[in-house]
Every structure is written in C-alpha cells, then in structure tokens.
Design a protein around this motif. Structure first.
Motif, mmCIF file in Angstrom:
data_model
loop_
_atom_site.group_PDB
_atom_site.id
_atom_site.type_symbol
_atom_site.label_atom_id
_atom_site.label_comp_id
_atom_site.label_asym_id
_atom_site.label_seq_id
_atom_site.Cartn_x
_atom_site.Cartn_y
_atom_site.Cartn_z
ATOM 1 N N SER A 181 0.495 2.005 0.702
ATOM 2 C CA SER A 181 -0.416 0.899 0.428
ATOM 3 C C SER A 181 0.157 0.067 -0.714
ATOM 4 O O SER A 181 1.084 0.488 -1.401
ATOM 5 C CB SER A 181 -1.816 1.406 0.082
ATOM 6 O OG SER A 181 -1.793 2.145 -1.119
ATOM 7 N N ILE A 182 -0.421 -1.120 -0.889
ATOM 8 C CA ILE A 182 0.022 -2.056 -1.919
ATOM 9 C C ILE A 182 -1.163 -2.377 -2.814
ATOM 10 O O ILE A 182 -2.268 -2.615 -2.323
ATOM 11 C CB ILE A 182 0.548 -3.354 -1.278
ATOM 12 C CG1 ILE A 182 1.719 -3.053 -0.339
ATOM 13 C CG2 ILE A 182 0.956 -4.360 -2.341
ATOM 14 C CD1 ILE A 182 2.136 -4.237 0.501
ATOM 15 N N ALA A 183 -0.933 -2.396 -4.126
ATOM 16 C CA ALA A 183 -1.987 -2.793 -5.060
ATOM 17 C C ALA A 183 -2.318 -4.272 -4.848
ATOM 18 O O ALA A 183 -1.436 -5.072 -4.545
ATOM 19 C CB ALA A 183 -1.535 -2.561 -6.500
ATOM 20 N N VAL A 184 -3.596 -4.613 -4.991
ATOM 21 C CA VAL A 184 -4.049 -5.996 -4.850
ATOM 22 C C VAL A 184 -4.656 -6.428 -6.176
ATOM 23 O O VAL A 184 -5.517 -5.744 -6.730
ATOM 24 C CB VAL A 184 -5.092 -6.135 -3.721
ATOM 25 C CG1 VAL A 184 -5.606 -7.571 -3.630
ATOM 26 C CG2 VAL A 184 -4.498 -5.682 -2.394
ATOM 27 N N ALA A 212 -10.887 -5.521 -2.958
ATOM 28 C CA ALA A 212 -10.332 -4.173 -2.808
ATOM 29 C C ALA A 212 -9.148 -4.037 -3.761
ATOM 30 O O ALA A 212 -8.464 -5.013 -4.056
ATOM 31 C CB ALA A 212 -9.875 -3.946 -1.372
ATOM 32 N N GLU A 213 -8.921 -2.817 -4.249
ATOM 33 C CA GLU A 213 -7.831 -2.585 -5.191
ATOM 34 C C GLU A 213 -6.496 -2.345 -4.507
ATOM 35 O O GLU A 213 -5.442 -2.531 -5.099
ATOM 36 C CB GLU A 213 -8.166 -1.397 -6.091
ATOM 37 C CG GLU A 213 -9.321 -1.687 -7.028
ATOM 38 C CD GLU A 213 -9.600 -0.519 -7.966
ATOM 39 O OE1 GLU A 213 -8.837 0.476 -7.957
ATOM 40 O OE2 GLU A 213 -10.582 -0.608 -8.701
ATOM 41 N N ALA A 264 -4.712 -11.472 -4.415
ATOM 42 C CA ALA A 264 -5.692 -11.855 -3.395
ATOM 43 C C ALA A 264 -5.737 -13.377 -3.345
ATOM 44 O O ALA A 264 -5.431 -14.032 -4.341
ATOM 45 C CB ALA A 264 -7.054 -11.277 -3.751
ATOM 46 N N PRO A 265 -6.089 -13.981 -2.245
ATOM 47 C CA PRO A 265 -6.535 -13.363 -0.996
ATOM 48 C C PRO A 265 -5.360 -12.940 -0.109
ATOM 49 O O PRO A 265 -4.288 -13.511 -0.171
ATOM 50 C CB PRO A 265 -7.324 -14.499 -0.328
ATOM 51 C CG PRO A 265 -6.620 -15.738 -0.771
ATOM 52 C CD PRO A 265 -6.168 -15.445 -2.187
ATOM 53 N N LEU A 266 -5.629 -11.919 0.703
ATOM 54 C CA LEU A 266 -4.682 -11.482 1.727
ATOM 55 C C LEU A 266 -5.324 -11.719 3.091
ATOM 56 O O LEU A 266 -6.492 -11.416 3.285
ATOM 57 C CB LEU A 266 -4.364 -9.994 1.589
ATOM 58 C CG LEU A 266 -3.609 -9.549 0.348
ATOM 59 C CD1 LEU A 266 -3.419 -8.045 0.366
ATOM 60 C CD2 LEU A 266 -2.270 -10.238 0.252
ATOM 61 N N VAL A 267 -4.537 -12.259 3.996
ATOM 62 C CA VAL A 267 -5.007 -12.503 5.357
ATOM 63 C C VAL A 267 -4.654 -11.289 6.203
ATOM 64 O O VAL A 267 -3.575 -10.710 6.047
ATOM 65 C CB VAL A 267 -4.326 -13.764 5.926
ATOM 66 C CG1 VAL A 267 -4.771 -14.033 7.352
ATOM 67 C CG2 VAL A 267 -4.599 -14.956 5.033
ATOM 68 N N ARG A 268 -5.552 -10.889 7.093
ATOM 69 C CA ARG A 268 -5.280 -9.764 7.992
ATOM 70 C C ARG A 268 -3.992 -10.056 8.765
ATOM 71 O O ARG A 268 -3.743 -11.180 9.178
ATOM 72 C CB ARG A 268 -6.436 -9.579 8.963
ATOM 73 C CG ARG A 268 -6.281 -8.366 9.844
ATOM 74 C CD ARG A 268 -7.548 -8.175 10.690
ATOM 75 N NE ARG A 268 -7.536 -6.897 11.330
ATOM 76 C CZ ARG A 268 -7.070 -6.685 12.556
ATOM 77 N NH1 ARG A 268 -6.592 -7.683 13.263
ATOM 78 N NH2 ARG A 268 -7.085 -5.474 13.064
ATOM 79 N N ILE A 280 -8.315 -9.375 2.532
ATOM 80 C CA ILE A 280 -8.960 -9.046 1.257
ATOM 81 C C ILE A 280 -9.267 -10.347 0.532
ATOM 82 O O ILE A 280 -8.358 -11.134 0.251
ATOM 83 C CB ILE A 280 -8.079 -8.122 0.391
ATOM 84 C CG1 ILE A 280 -7.849 -6.800 1.129
ATOM 85 C CG2 ILE A 280 -8.705 -7.905 -0.976
ATOM 86 C CD1 ILE A 280 -6.939 -5.833 0.427
ATOM 87 N N GLU A 281 -10.532 -10.556 0.270
ATOM 88 C CA GLU A 281 -10.970 -11.784 -0.390
ATOM 89 C C GLU A 281 -10.803 -11.684 -1.897
ATOM 90 O O GLU A 281 -10.740 -10.592 -2.461
ATOM 91 C CB GLU A 281 -12.435 -12.065 -0.049
ATOM 92 C CG GLU A 281 -12.661 -12.350 1.419
ATOM 93 C CD GLU A 281 -14.115 -12.635 1.726
ATOM 94 O OE1 GLU A 281 -14.859 -13.038 0.821
ATOM 95 O OE2 GLU A 281 -14.493 -12.440 2.895
#
Length: 105
Positions: free
Chosen positions: A13-16, A21-22, A54-58, A85-86
């Motif tokens: 996983s990647i930190a956000v 979400a973290e 953030a934001p990350l798009v699906r 992730i908003e």
C-alpha cells in the motif's frame, strides 16, 4: 510457463497525505505469467512512491512492477490504486484559517 504474480490486490500500500484514508491499496490488472526455465532465479522489484497526495482517482497508475532474470529486465507492468480517495477538507480549512474552533468559539 511460470505464474509470477496474480491479478488483484497486492500485499502493498501507499501512504496518502491529506486524504480521508491514510493508505491506498494497490493492484495489478493482469496476471504475470512468463516463459522461463523452471530453475531460473527471478527478482521482483516494486517501484512505488512512499506517499501520494489526495485526491486519488480509482484505477490511477501509481507505480510499476518489474521482473528480472540475472539482472536483465524480462517484463514490467503498471500498478494501480484500488479506490478513489478524497481530500480531507477539514485539513485544508485548518491550513487556511488555523483552528476554526478558536475563531468561532
């Protein structure tokens, strides 16, 4: 043929930063199956950032996996994030206005 990695969620996983979400889970869209000798020593290398803002798009491309045999690149495939992730808007307002409760309280 050797199945190297299966499509789907990876154990990574990647930190956000600044998101609701973290961490963001990541996945491969397709299996990685290669024609290599049975006893060939393969090295799997994941190229992922430590964090993303953030934001990350699906289904956003976030990295790459590379498969090497004796230091020679055999194959590479893109890695994608699982979910959107908003931005956590409260953090944005706190940066702009400081602690809002102190101003209104």
């Amino acid at each position: 043929f050797r199945n190297i990695l299966c499509a789907g969620q990876l154990d990574k996983s990647i930190a956000v930063t600044g998101g609701l979400a973290e961490r963001a889970g990541v996945y491969l869209k397709e299996d990685i199956t290669l024609l290599v000798e049975k006893d060939a020593e393969l090295e799997v290398e994941f190229d992922l950032p430590e964090s993303l803002p953030a934001p990350l798009v699906r289904d956003q491309e976030v990295g790459e996996v590379r498969i090497f045999c004796e230091k020679e690149l055999l194959f590479s495939q893109k890695i994608y994030n699982i979910e959107g992730i908003e931005v956590q808007t409260q953090k944005i307002f706190e940066k702009i206005f400081g602690n809002w409760s102190l101003l209104c309280g």
